[in-house]
Design an enzyme around this catalytic site. Sequence first.
Site, PDB file in Angstrom:
ATOM      1  N   GLY A  16       0.810  -1.212   0.000  1.00  0.00           N
ATOM      2  CA  GLY A  16       0.000   0.000   0.000  1.00  0.00           C
ATOM      3  C   GLY A  16       0.842   1.261   0.000  1.00  0.00           C
ATOM      4  N   ASN A 104      -4.830  -9.957  -2.417  1.00  0.00           N
ATOM      5  CA  ASN A 104      -4.874 -11.292  -3.020  1.00  0.00           C
ATOM      6  C   ASN A 104      -6.137 -12.038  -2.603  1.00  0.00           C
ATOM      7  OD1 ASN A 104      -2.689 -11.655  -4.748  1.00  0.00           O
ATOM      8  ND2 ASN A 104      -1.281 -12.122  -3.087  1.00  0.00           N
ATOM      9  N   SER A 130       0.558  -7.306  -9.051  1.00  0.00           N
ATOM     10  CA  SER A 130       1.745  -8.151  -8.911  1.00  0.00           C
ATOM     11  C   SER A 130       3.016  -7.369  -9.167  1.00  0.00           C
ATOM     12  CB  SER A 130       1.670  -9.327  -9.890  1.00  0.00           C
ATOM     13  OG  SER A 130       2.847 -10.110  -9.821  1.00  0.00           O
ATOM     14  N   LYS A 185      -5.136 -13.158 -11.545  1.00  0.00           N
ATOM     15  CA  LYS A 185      -4.012 -12.988 -10.609  1.00  0.00           C
ATOM     16  C   LYS A 185      -3.701 -14.312  -9.915  1.00  0.00           C
ATOM     17  CE  LYS A 185      -0.965 -10.862  -7.965  1.00  0.00           C
ATOM     18  NZ  LYS A 185      -0.851 -11.554  -6.708  1.00  0.00           N
ATOM     19  N   HIS A 188      -1.814 -16.402 -12.310  1.00  0.00           N
ATOM     20  CA  HIS A 188      -0.470 -15.824 -12.359  1.00  0.00           C
ATOM     21  C   HIS A 188       0.367 -16.371 -11.210  1.00  0.00           C
ATOM     22  CE1 HIS A 188       2.345 -12.934 -10.567  1.00  0.00           C
ATOM     23  NE2 HIS A 188       2.627 -12.520 -11.784  1.00  0.00           N
ATOM     24  N   ASN A 189      -0.185 -16.366 -10.005  1.00  0.00           N
ATOM     25  CA  ASN A 189       0.564 -16.837  -8.845  1.00  0.00           C
ATOM     26  C   ASN A 189       0.831 -18.336  -8.917  1.00  0.00           C
ATOM     27  OD1 ASN A 189       0.173 -14.189  -8.035  1.00  0.00           O
ATOM     28  ND2 ASN A 189      -0.212 -14.729  -5.915  1.00  0.00           N
ATOM     29  N   GLU A 192       3.629 -18.747 -11.132  1.00  0.00           N
ATOM     30  CA  GLU A 192       4.800 -18.299 -10.364  1.00  0.00           C
ATOM     31  C   GLU A 192       5.344 -19.440  -9.501  1.00  0.00           C
ATOM     32  OE1 GLU A 192       5.162 -15.495  -6.499  1.00  0.00           O
ATOM     33  OE2 GLU A 192       4.271 -14.515  -8.249  1.00  0.00           O
ATOM     34  N   TYR A 482     -20.819 -39.115 -14.799  1.00  0.00           N
ATOM     35  CA  TYR A 482     -20.648 -37.684 -15.053  1.00  0.00           C
ATOM     36  C   TYR A 482     -19.176 -37.423 -15.298  1.00  0.00           C
ATOM     37  CZ  TYR A 482     -18.859 -37.345 -10.282  1.00  0.00           C
ATOM     38  OH  TYR A 482     -18.129 -37.521  -9.144  1.00  0.00           O
TER      39      TYR A 482
END
Length: 484
Positions: A16, A104, A130, A185, A188-189, A192, A482
């Site tokens: 922040g 997050n 990020s 995101k 993305h992580n 990562e 199924y």
Amino acid sequence: MKEKADIGLIGLAVMGENLVLNMERNGYTVAVYNRTVEKVDKFIKGRGKDKMFIGAHSIEEFVAALERPRKVMLLVKAGKPVDDFIEMVLPHLEEGDIIIDGGNSHYPDTIKRTKYVESKGLLYIGTGVSGGEEGALMGPSIMPGGSAKAWPVVKEIFQSIAAKVEDGSPCCDWVGSDGAGHFVKMVHNGIEYGDMQLISEAYFLMKNLLGMEADEMHEVFKTWNEGELDSYLIEITRDILGFRDEDGEPLLEKILDTAGQKGTGKWTGISALDLGIPLTLIGESVFARCLSALKEERVKASGILSGPVVDFKGNKEEFIEYIRQALFASKIVSYAQGFTLLKEAANEYGWDLKYGEIALMWRGGCIIRSAFLGDIKDAFDQDNDLSNLLLSDFFKEKVEAAQSGWRIVCSVAMENGIPIPAFTAALSYFDGYRTERLPANMLQAQRDYFGAHTYERIDKPRGEFFHTNWTGRGGDTASSTYNA
């Protein structure tokens, strides 16, 4: 300084604080608030001194400092703190004001919050951010989703503070409705996690199989970062291997081998299971961290369980190149799996995801930024409906060129008892994906034998199910079936 702030942020922790400094540097007046108000005063008198910040000691004072439509950004711990702050600010906001969650958060929570905040006449954005501390300050990758009407209001701010690629394009664009931004995101992580585990396995092979010292490995990663593996994570691995402790010894070898995690990799794996997507490499990367956490058990087991004595007799320089090939091919698989998950989620939740633009958003600012992502953008620009990156001409050629070395690395590691779960999971996925007929026919026969779960036949149309009385003692009743 303006009397009213362009945007406000709640939560002056590392991300922040650096993000508001980024906003201010780009010409925006920012109101700041923190539950522990001493942090506000410390910031205003410290890093924020003589800059365009308005410090607030209460929610009322904070909201009053914002110009309309008010833009309230939260950078607080995911979960209940987000809901608590939403409830704190809602009574002070008016129709058309915007709440932005930049933490997050888990995407199902963002889906619910978007619906809830919109029911109050306000707009909501859940955005992935990020890049860590440096990215927040100098330009992160920003992945916003939520209320579409909010995007034109925040677009200029978000894109001005985001990282930029070579042509000046910002690593930020609208992702989609409700939880789309936080889902992207999360993936993305997950990628990562995969990238970090693959790099760690490459280091582990060099150290324990080839007997290389830190300086030698530093030079290898330095060279790799100048080629097709050019990326932030390769770059920092190079730097880590070159870093010395106060006594002059490599610091890396003094760090305890137990890895932590904040949950986003686990969420990615769970989402893949829910959606029926084989996210095997990322799943193994999460489990590798879990296994690393069993430090005391592993120490005990190392004195009880035996394996082969490491005995490498090949050409070291040649094998280093094989490791590079294995790393690059496995990285391709990791991204192929991640984008497959994105495509299935788009179908499930009705999101209109632009996969080339997502790759662009990851090109700069974020932890997985790399030159390689430009090739992914090109692949999806050519075909946004591409079912799997492995099927694009570019990545098909790259994997096929690397697979000989990739297979040698996996074979030699197994022969010497060196664990490389991400490398081998990637290779198994590649081999499974390119195999026309898998042994799942046996699985279906077994399921039908013990549970009458039925099966399809290769000599009958798809969607027509059959049951066999395998023992002669069963009946004709079949269980429902199924697809997960």
